[in-house]
Design an enzyme around this catalytic site. Structure first.
Site, mmCIF file in Angstrom:
data_model
loop_
_atom_site.group_PDB
_atom_site.id
_atom_site.type_symbol
_atom_site.label_atom_id
_atom_site.label_comp_id
_atom_site.label_asym_id
_atom_site.label_seq_id
_atom_site.Cartn_x
_atom_site.Cartn_y
_atom_site.Cartn_z
ATOM 1 N N ASP A 50 38.979 37.478 34.091
ATOM 2 C CA ASP A 50 38.528 37.453 35.287
ATOM 3 C C ASP A 50 39.464 38.868 36.098
ATOM 4 O O ASP A 50 40.769 38.609 36.234
ATOM 5 C CB ASP A 50 39.015 36.132 36.192
ATOM 6 C CG ASP A 50 38.734 36.184 37.480
ATOM 7 O OD1 ASP A 50 37.571 36.123 38.053
ATOM 8 O OD2 ASP A 50 39.854 35.614 38.409
ATOM 9 N N GLU A 104 36.133 41.763 33.958
ATOM 10 C CA GLU A 104 36.208 42.414 35.012
ATOM 11 C C GLU A 104 36.770 43.688 35.506
ATOM 12 O O GLU A 104 38.130 43.357 35.705
ATOM 13 C CB GLU A 104 35.948 41.451 36.372
ATOM 14 C CG GLU A 104 34.880 40.124 36.013
ATOM 15 C CD GLU A 104 35.038 39.553 37.242
ATOM 16 O OE1 GLU A 104 33.737 38.985 37.804
ATOM 17 O OE2 GLU A 104 36.190 38.896 37.426
#
Length: 911
Positions: free
Chosen positions: A509, A539
């Site tokens: 994340d 990400e």
């Protein structure tokens, strides 16, 4: 005035331990913290920063005064302008550094801005470790000792320089063994650390055990002459907390492997203990590593969503780890069918311990209301702090499984055993297991009860701004993985999951908030620990206080170029769907994309919004994704020029092609963030689009993803037209807006207006669509989409031409046809050359995607000269899309290609 500070004065800070009776009371108190000595006044508003163990930076220029560093063991410093400093135990003068800083230091701290660099006197440089146990205030003062300005001091870099070299090698956490148990906690600023020992999860502490500090590493240890496995413990950490004073914090172990209910106590766990292992764990089959990361086809799944509504799972196991342990459940049958067609990985949304779901006694609200009503979301809002659902992006303990998914959250052995049983079940189905990890922030910081790291070493684990506040750009309290021991915690944690839980890959994340160097060290560590390649993706968004490398070289899209670590690509995602990730209001409707009507089928809000040139540019961006977003791939663009993908602009100044190898890109059109693809199309397709055509549009987007070079990533439910009733951020929207139905009867559209807290700005656009007849699919459309998706997986799995291993291979073997200004912009065509590739399966492959509402016929000379046939999957009697089989054609003598309306089709040429 205070005398120059000596080491002996600092060592005295560790004196006067509290009485044992007080410590026992603190182990059992309802309160998790007690102020031992309050600070004399609030910390100064300004902050300075340590650059290393002997250098500091004052945040502004000098006004001509002298500088000194004041320390107080109990937080008694008062530094008011115009008066002498009072309440300090001692001080030391500082010298202004005239020489330039080493380049590494200057680069590391450029975010802090210019200022005066100060150094400790050489004779003090080796005597400062203990100073960080108390309050430090940097003062600029007049010659007679009156305060001109004062600043507190951020100490993370000094702690790294002083302690990390030794601490990085020291074992941490609890390690039981026959006849002994070792405890170790890194707490270099603590004045005292004691161990609370509990015989049970809710029993009172039986004893308080002292721990001993190592002055080199800052690690406090106790080797206790008993095997304490399965018992529970917490630490009492006496530590100076800015703004509070000397505080005793009762905290869990940051390295906890097991926890009690609500994560209030750590548990002594041996991960090799049979009590933590399900039957058959030691010899359980495990899918082999993939030949290349590009072979991965990933399905992103939330543990609770997976089995909550599955009537073939016992009620007690629904929504739990054990929901995967029933091979005849609807959900496991669904996953096995996907695996049989070519799915390789299930990626689980966060499953390490998080803060937001009660681990016992959670509330399941009764929800109902009209299709466009606000009643459903208001019902959820009233209980969302106590309900059973959250995505889990608020980590509490990184190394222990989440308790709300276990049958008994109070016993760490149960959490571990059932987590492993879930992994076993997925491996037995032929699926690798990926894990969504959230190391970029914690659920809380400071003295909050859910703050663990910051109550052990205040001001170290969280990333601070120039004013000394915690950065929150990620949503919550950002962690500072540029600091040695936070990076170590992240790496150690990933090693535990890869080695001891057999996790096959990690999805990070907001990975762009972490240093590239830390990610590369993590990759080496997990590969060594697991004895196999563990794939990393994440990400790579570039934003916040770390944007553009302002603090370090990031693990972001552009900065990871050449690393082999993959990032999600927003290039084709946005082009396929339309607009950006976070559009709201009218923009969420009018910004149509490639599959849902840009220019060629405008909705009522998009009339005259787009031109043919806009569609040409959008088609080019979709082709960027088909070519794996490779920097060096060349194609003819909409303006007629032949360009490298890195020279095509995206979102202003970014390169559309941004990776060196296909292993570095993740292609997707839907994931847990933002609306589901079905819901995006509800907003963007013309309102009168039929359910059958909506299903076809869904498959067009999934097909573009399947045909794209790189890693293929899908959100659970994309294959069954999953809806969240237009919710753009369902992280805390309860079960109601996050449902999945593996009986294929319902996609749960519409379910009322989505929660106001993240959607109200778009309610006026949403109401008309939620109330409109003719949008909701029936079981027939859901089942058709499921079968068509399985066909796409079979096609991608049928040949490595769809997942070429290197940039050179893609450049050599992939030709994108029907390009340039004269193209038919609603048709994508790719030609893949299989000659010389031993396992290609075919001499050549051609894929075509027609997004228009009418059939299209093109003549492409590059396709002439081969005997083309429908791909065997399309030609099968069981193929879902009969339109592709019956109305498509490719004439090998002329290169004449016919593609039905809204159809993705593949042709092959035999060797």
């Amino acid at each position: 005035m205070p005398q120059p500070l000596l080491l002996s004065a600092v060592l005295a800070m560790t004196a006067v331990p509290a009485a044992r009776a007080d410590a026992v009371a603190d182990c059992n108190a309802e309160s998790f913290a007690r102020v031992l000595t309050p600070a004399a006044e609030a910390s100064p508003a300004a902050t300075a920063i340590w650059l290393d163990r002997s250098r500091l930076r004052w945040p502004e220029g000098s006004t001509g005064g002298r500088f000194s560093l004041h320390v107080s063991a109990r937080g008694g410093i008062v530094a008011r302008a115009g008066s002498p400093v009072s309440g300090a135990d001692g001080s030391t003068p500082l010298q202004i550094e005239q020489a330039a800083l080493p380049a590494e230091l200057e680069a590391r701290f450029r975010w802090f801005g210019p200022g005066v660099t100060l150094t400790l006197p050489p004779e003090m440089a080796g005597k400062i470790a203990g100073w960080h146990q108390g309050q430090l205030v940097l003062v600029e003062e007049t010659a007679d000792g009156r305060v001109l300005r004062a600043a507190s001091v951020q100490h993370a870099a000094a702690l790294d320089d002083l302690f990390a070299g030794a601490a990085e090698q020291a074992p941490l956490g609890s390690q039981p063994a026959p006849g002994s148990t070792r405890f170790a906690l890194w707490a270099p600023t603590a004045r005292q650390v004691q161990l609370c020992d509990y015989p049970g999860a809710s029993a009172a502490a039986e004893r308080v055990l002292p721990m001993q500090p190592d002055p080199r590493s800052g690690v406090w240890t106790r080797k206790h002459p008993e095997d304490l496995r399965h018992r529970y413990y917490t630490y009492l950490v006496d530590v100076f907390v800015p703004g509070h004073g000397l505080v005793r914090n009762r905290v869990t172990d940051p390295y906890s492997l097991g926890l009690s209910t609500q994560s209030r106590r750590s548990q002594v766990i041996d991960l090799d203990d049979p009590a933590t292992q399900p039957e058959g764990w030691s010899g359980a089959p495990r899918p082999a590593p993939l030949d290349s990361p590009v072979d991965a086809v990933i399905y992103e799944l939330h543990v609770r969503d997976f089995s909550l509504l599955d009537d073939r799972v016992p009620a007690a196991d629904r929504g739990k780890y054990l929901g995967f342990a029933h091979p005849d459940s609807r959900g496991m049958r669904h996953l096995r069918a996907l695996a049989g067609a070519g799915l390789t990985d299930v990626h689980l949304l966060p499953v390490f311990d998080f803060a937001t779901v009660p681990e016992s006694g959670c509330v399941e609200p009764q929800v109902s209301g009209a299709a466009d009503s606000a009643t459903q979301q208001s019902t959820i809002d009233r209980v969302r702090g106590e309900d059973c659902f959250n995505w889990g992006y608020d980590p509490l303990h990184f190394n222990a499984p989440e308790g709300s998914y276990a049958s008994d959250a109070g016993d760490g052995r149960v959490r571990i055993r059932e987590f492993r049983q879930m992994v076993m079940a997925l491996h037995a189905a032929g699926l690798r297991v990926g894990m969504d990890v959230v190391y970029n922030h914690t659920s809380a910081s400071g003295q909050d009860r859910n703050s663990v790291l910051d109550r052990v070493v205040p001001g170290y684990y969280q990333r601070l701004n120039r004013q000394g506040g915690v950065e929150t750009s990620t949503c919550c309290a950002n962690t500072a993985t540029e600091h040695a021991m936070m990076a170590r915690l992240m790496i150690d944690s990933a090693v535990i999951w890869a080695r001891d839980y057999r996790i096959d890959s990690f999805r990070f994340d907001l990975m762009g908030h972490q240093p590239r160097a830390a990610m590369e060290r993590l990759r080496a560590a997990v590969n060594e620990a697991a004895g196999r390649r563990i794939d990393l993706l994440g990400e790579g968004w570039n934003f916040g206080e770390v944007a553009d490398g302002s603090r370090f070289v990031q693990a972001s899209q552009l900065s990871l170029n050449g690393s082999g670590i993959a990032t999600f690509s927003d290039r084709a995602r946005d082009a396929v769907r339309g607009g950006g990730c976070c559009d709201s209001g009218e923009a969420s409707v009018r910004e149509q994309g490639y599959v849902n009507g840009q220019f060629y089928a405008p909705n009522a809000s998009a009339q005259n919004r787009f031109s043919r040139n806009d569609l040409l540019r959008t088609a080019d961006m979709v082709r960027v994704g088909l070519a794996g977003s490779l920097r060096t791939y060349e194609m003819v663009t909409a303006d007629g020029s032949r360009r490298r993908l890195e020279s095509i602009p995206y979102a202003g100044s970014q390169p559309a092609g941004y990776v060196s190898q296909p292993t570095e890109v993740v292609n997707y059109v839907e994931n847990h963030d933002n609306q589901t693809l079905f819901d995006i199309n509800v907003l963007k397709l013309p309102l009168d689009t039929s359910p059958e055509e909506r299903a076809r549009v869904q498959i067009l987007a999934a097909a573009i993803n399947a045909f794209s070079q790189g890693i293929a990533y899908y959100h659970a439910g994309i294959d069954v037209l999953r809806s969240k009733s237009l919710d753009r951020n369902s992280y805390d929207s309860g079960d109601w807006f996050n449902r999945l139905d593996w009986s294929y009867q319902d996609n749960f559209f519409p379910a009322g207006l989505p929660p106001a807290w993240d959607n109200q700005a778009s309610w006026s656009q949403m109401r008309s669509r939620l109330a409109a007849p003719g949008i909701k699919p029936g079981p027939e459309q859901i089942d058709w989409t499921r079968r068509a998706f399985l066909d796409l997986l079979r096609i991608r799995a049928s040949s490595p031409l769809f997942r070429l291993r290197s940039a050179d291979e893609i450049i050599q073997r992939l030709r994108l046809l029907n390009t340039g200004p004269q193209q038919v912009p609603t048709v994508l065509v790719g030609l893949l050359d299989g000659e010389g590739l031993a396992d290609a399966g075919f001499a050549a492959v051609t894929y075509a995607v027609n997004v228009r509402l009418q059939a299209e016929t093109l003549t492409l000379p590059a396709l002439a000269g081969k005997a083309w046939q429908l791909h065997p999957v399309h030609a099968s009697p069981d193929a879902a899309d009969r339109r592709a089989a019956e109305q498509s054609g490719l004439d090998g003598s002329t290169g004449r290609l016919s593609v039905p309306a809204r159809t993705a089709v593949v042709f092959v040429a035999a060797r």
